[in-house]
Design an enzyme around this catalytic site. Structure first.
Site, PDB file in Angstrom:
ATOM      1  N   ASP A   1     -19.300  24.553  13.928  1.00 52.24           N
ATOM      2  CA  ASP A   1     -19.338  25.559  14.995  1.00 52.24           C
ATOM      3  C   ASP A   1     -20.636  25.372  15.777  1.00 52.24           C
ATOM      4  O   ASP A   1     -21.721  25.441  15.216  1.00 52.24           O
ATOM      5  CB  ASP A   1     -19.285  26.959  14.347  1.00 52.24           C
ATOM      6  CG  ASP A   1     -18.846  28.029  15.329  1.00 52.24           C
ATOM      7  OD1 ASP A   1     -18.981  27.801  16.547  1.00 52.24           O
ATOM      8  OD2 ASP A   1     -18.380  29.086  14.880  1.00 52.24           O
TER       9      ASP A   1
ATOM     10  N   ASP B   1     -15.639  24.984  21.112  1.00 53.86           N
ATOM     11  CA  ASP B   1     -16.887  24.869  20.351  1.00 53.86           C
ATOM     12  C   ASP B   1     -16.715  24.896  18.842  1.00 53.86           C
ATOM     13  O   ASP B   1     -17.697  25.056  18.130  1.00 53.86           O
ATOM     14  CB  ASP B   1     -17.864  25.961  20.785  1.00 53.86           C
ATOM     15  CG  ASP B   1     -17.466  27.319  20.253  1.00 53.86           C
ATOM     16  OD1 ASP B   1     -16.261  27.537  20.043  1.00 53.86           O
ATOM     17  OD2 ASP B   1     -18.357  28.154  20.047  1.00 53.86           O
ATOM     18  N   GLU B   2     -15.515  24.732  18.331  1.00 52.58           N
ATOM     19  CA  GLU B   2     -15.388  24.699  16.877  1.00 52.58           C
ATOM     20  C   GLU B   2     -14.186  23.893  16.434  1.00 52.58           C
ATOM     21  O   GLU B   2     -13.189  23.772  17.156  1.00 52.58           O
ATOM     22  CB  GLU B   2     -15.315  26.100  16.289  1.00 52.58           C
ATOM     23  CG  GLU B   2     -14.135  26.894  16.749  1.00 52.58           C
ATOM     24  CD  GLU B   2     -14.043  28.232  16.022  1.00 52.58           C
ATOM     25  OE1 GLU B   2     -13.839  28.239  14.808  1.00 52.58           O
ATOM     26  OE2 GLU B   2     -14.187  29.260  16.695  1.00 52.58           O
TER      27      GLU B   2
END
Length: 409
Positions: free
Chosen positions: A17, A110-111
């Site tokens: 993350d 973003d992860e």
DNA sequence: TCTGGGGTCCTAGGACCC
DNA sequence: TCTGGGGTCCTAGGACCC
């Protein structure tokens, strides 16, 4: 839970993350903003998309109304999001993940989850791989990330949260309940505001409390699915599989677009025009994805934030903006609103199937409308000359300054 | 100037078929 | 004549996630 050199035996699932992703990317080339409060967020009636850790120290959180965020942290620098840059950085990061393992499940920009079971011989333990990834991303992208390592996706996700910012946390199988049970119920995946309130009304404050409540009690209070799910997760259950993205032949379940107006409106003409804009965007994205869909859903949010939906399933699937807009417009007109203040409108198409393999029947006596061909020609022209070159005539009034309900300042 | 925009999944009731 | 279940599709709303 271990933060030093941990025992990661048997743990092969990584949750990676990015730390304050949008804010980190937006400031990585701006030395003067490093270590200062920064908020990425938008526009007139927008919310916080991402806040630097300095801004968070003042209570700023993502999804918070921008107005409140500015009040909490007036000295923060506010930056508008640039999704083209975010997407490019994200794509590069995901490629770095795929250097390590092909089993990458992208969850958002973003992860991602990674399963590194097959990479151990080549690259070392999960912990080694996590540190290698973090070093590469810091080096290549100049942003930091945090990694959770565990035996399930849910535990890995909670672990990465504990690792933030810029850290690694391993939760070995044997320590799963010791890790989970002290945490607040809100930490569980699937517990939002409503469920948290319901749980606390039952006197349940920690994940351990949930674990020690009979599943039947939870199911009676929260519904069969949610109740069973939370009980399972509270004991360290959940998926042990990382699914390397959705297979190509399985399309998204729906595609939609909605817009919050700059100012609430009670003018049906304004709403119908925004519905045309939404339908145009949705149809174009459907054609790009190669799907057609049967169910058109209209969404309307009023000034008091109450939201309604109306939907209708067509006899034949479509990817044509004119048809989608016509259906959404009929649904809107059928509401029979009298001067209701409207805040948002939107259109979504579901029941999606692959356009190439979905048989299209012309209803007896119906002539081919030609709209499908016309919109495909528009797609081609936009591809060649840009978006400004081609759009529905009724949206062109914008250019003459007649529309003021939508544009950003 | 409170509360974006992209989604997914679940529930519940009614219609309809067998 | 009365009663009945299961399965599927459709619609509306709601919770949640990033």
């Amino acid at each position: 839970m271990t933060t030093g050199r941990p025992d990661d035996a048997g743990c092969t699932i990584l949750h990676v993350d990015m730390d304050a992703f949008y804010a980190s990317v937006a400031t990585r080339d701006r030395q003067e903003l490093q270590g200062t409060p920064v908020i990425v967020g938008g526009g007139h009636r927008g919310v916080v998309l991402s806040a630097s850790y300095e801004a968070r120290r003042h209570g700023v959180r993502s999804a918070m109304p921008m107005m409140r965020a500015r009040r909490l942290c007036p000295q923060a620098t506010v930056l508008a999001p640039d999704f083209e840059v975010f997407s490019a950085v994200s794509a590069a990061v995901m490629e770095t993940f795929r250097d390590v393992t092909p089993v990458v499940q992208v969850m958002s920009l973003d992860e991602a989850f990674l399963d590194v079971a097959g990479s151990a011989r080549r690259l070392g333990s999960a912990w080694d791989i996590a540190e290698e990834l973090r070093a590469r991303i810091a080096d290549e992208q100049r942003i930091t990330c945090s990694v959770g390592i565990a035996t399930t996706t849910h535990l890995a996700k909670l672990a990465s949260r504990r690792a933030k910012p810029d850290g690694v946390v391993v939760v070995p199988r044997a320590e799963a309940t010791a890790f989970l049970h002290p945490l607040e119920v809100e930490e569980l995946w699937g517990v939002g505001e409503t469920t948290a309130t319901a749980l606390r009304r039952l006197g349940l404050a920690t994940i351990g409390d949930i674990a020690h409540t009979p599943a039947l009690i939870l199911q009676r209070a929260l519904g069969p699915a949610v109740g069973a799910q939370l009980h399972d997760l509270a004991w360290g259950g959940g998926s042990t599989t990382v699914v390397p993205r959705r297979s190509v032949d399985e399309p998204d379940r729906s595609i939609g677009s909605d817009t919050t107006y700059r100012r609430d409106t009670d003018d049906p003409a304004v709403v119908l025009r925004e519905l045309l804009r939404s339908a145009t965007m949705v149809a174009a994205r459907m054609r790009r994805a190669g799907v057609v869909g049967r169910t058109v859903t209209l969404r309307v949010r009023f000034s008091d934030f109450t939201t309604i939906t109306r939907s209708r399933t067509l006899r034949e699937p479509t990817d044509v903006a004119v048809q989608i807009h016509a259906e959404a417009g009929r649904l809107f007109t059928a509401l029979g609103l009298q001067r209701a203040r409207i805040r948002l409108s939107g259109v979504r198409v579901s029941g999606l199937t692959d356009a190439a393999t979905t048989p299209r029947q012309l209803v007896l006596g119906e002539r081919a409308s030609g709209w499908s061909e016309a919109e495909r020609a528009m797609d081609a022209a936009i591809g060649r000359y840009g978006r400004a070159a081609v759009q529905p005539a009724s949206l062109l009034v914008d250019r003459q300054g007649l529309r003021s309900d939508h544009e950003e300042p």
